[in-house]
Design a protein around this motif. Sequence first.
Motif, PDB file in Angstrom:
ATOM      1  N   TRP A   3      66.903  70.562  16.189  1.00 16.97           N
ATOM      2  CA  TRP A   3      67.284  69.609  15.285  1.00 16.97           C
ATOM      3  C   TRP A   3      66.391  69.393  14.353  1.00 16.97           C
ATOM      4  N   ILE A  53      71.817  74.703  19.698  1.00 18.90           N
ATOM      5  CA  ILE A  53      72.610  73.912  19.112  1.00 18.90           C
ATOM      6  C   ILE A  53      73.996  74.632  18.932  1.00 18.90           C
ATOM      7  N   GLY A  56      79.376  75.473  15.844  1.00 20.97           N
ATOM      8  CA  GLY A  56      80.100  74.599  15.194  1.00 20.97           C
ATOM      9  C   GLY A  56      79.509  72.994  14.694  1.00 20.97           C
ATOM     10  N   THR A  57      78.814  72.788  15.729  1.00 17.84           N
ATOM     11  CA  THR A  57      78.207  71.502  15.223  1.00 17.84           C
ATOM     12  C   THR A  57      76.902  71.874  14.541  1.00 17.84           C
ATOM     13  N   ALA A  60      78.204  72.521  10.630  1.00 21.72           N
ATOM     14  CA  ALA A  60      78.719  71.343  10.152  1.00 21.72           C
ATOM     15  C   ALA A  60      77.672  70.380   9.668  1.00 21.72           C
ATOM     16  N   VAL A  61      76.513  70.139  10.357  1.00 23.67           N
ATOM     17  CA  VAL A  61      75.412  69.364  10.045  1.00 23.67           C
ATOM     18  C   VAL A  61      74.804  70.351   9.207  1.00 23.67           C
ATOM     19  N   ILE A  97      78.129  63.780  10.369  1.00 26.07           N
ATOM     20  CA  ILE A  97      76.730  64.487  10.807  1.00 26.07           C
ATOM     21  C   ILE A  97      76.103  63.729  11.861  1.00 26.07           C
ATOM     22  N   LEU A 100      78.104  63.924  14.875  1.00 21.02           N
ATOM     23  CA  LEU A 100      77.837  65.385  15.605  1.00 21.02           C
ATOM     24  C   LEU A 100      76.797  65.312  16.554  1.00 21.02           C
ATOM     25  N   LYS A 101      75.689  64.725  15.857  1.00 20.67           N
ATOM     26  CA  LYS A 101      74.291  64.606  16.340  1.00 20.67           C
ATOM     27  C   LYS A 101      74.582  64.084  17.580  1.00 20.67           C
ATOM     28  N   THR A 103      76.810  63.487  19.894  1.00 17.60           N
ATOM     29  CA  THR A 103      77.600  63.966  20.623  1.00 17.60           C
ATOM     30  C   THR A 103      77.321  65.433  20.949  1.00 17.60           C
ATOM     31  N   SER A 104      76.165  65.937  20.553  1.00 13.09           N
ATOM     32  CA  SER A 104      75.805  67.334  20.930  1.00 13.09           C
ATOM     33  C   SER A 104      75.366  67.404  22.388  1.00 13.09           C
ATOM     34  N   GLU A 107      78.131  68.273  24.745  1.00 11.78           N
ATOM     35  CA  GLU A 107      78.761  69.735  24.375  1.00 11.78           C
ATOM     36  C   GLU A 107      77.540  70.606  25.514  1.00 11.78           C
TER      37      GLU A 107
END
Length: 115
Positions: A3, A53, A56-57, A60-61, A97, A100-101, A103-104, A107
């Motif tokens: 990240w 990561i 897709g995530t 997008a980030v 953003i 997404l972080k 919920t990563s 995933e």
Amino acid sequence: MAWFYLVIAGMCEIAWAFGLKYSEGFTKTLPSALTIIGILFSFFLFSKAMREIPIGTAYAVFTGIGAAGTVLIGMFFLGETASLAKIVLVIILLTGIIGLKLTSGEEKMEDRGGA
């Protein structure tokens, strides 16, 4: 660490976006060289982040940080128009953003067969 790489890559995207503007179509040597270095470094860090990561995530980030940061710097430092609609849309983008972080982790767990 992934990240961290992704956030720095997004910040580098902001830098090279402005570099593109100031390189004037790659006709100015120094801004052009700095822009190319920024692009290479940004994508290097982006590729390192994608080791952990999901793509897709990560994408997008990465693009979200670049887009939001470029808009904000344009409004605050370059005299670009700051409307209520623009500010609300940047907040929505940043909220996405952050979502997404958050919920990563889910995933990753699903990818490994977890519940």
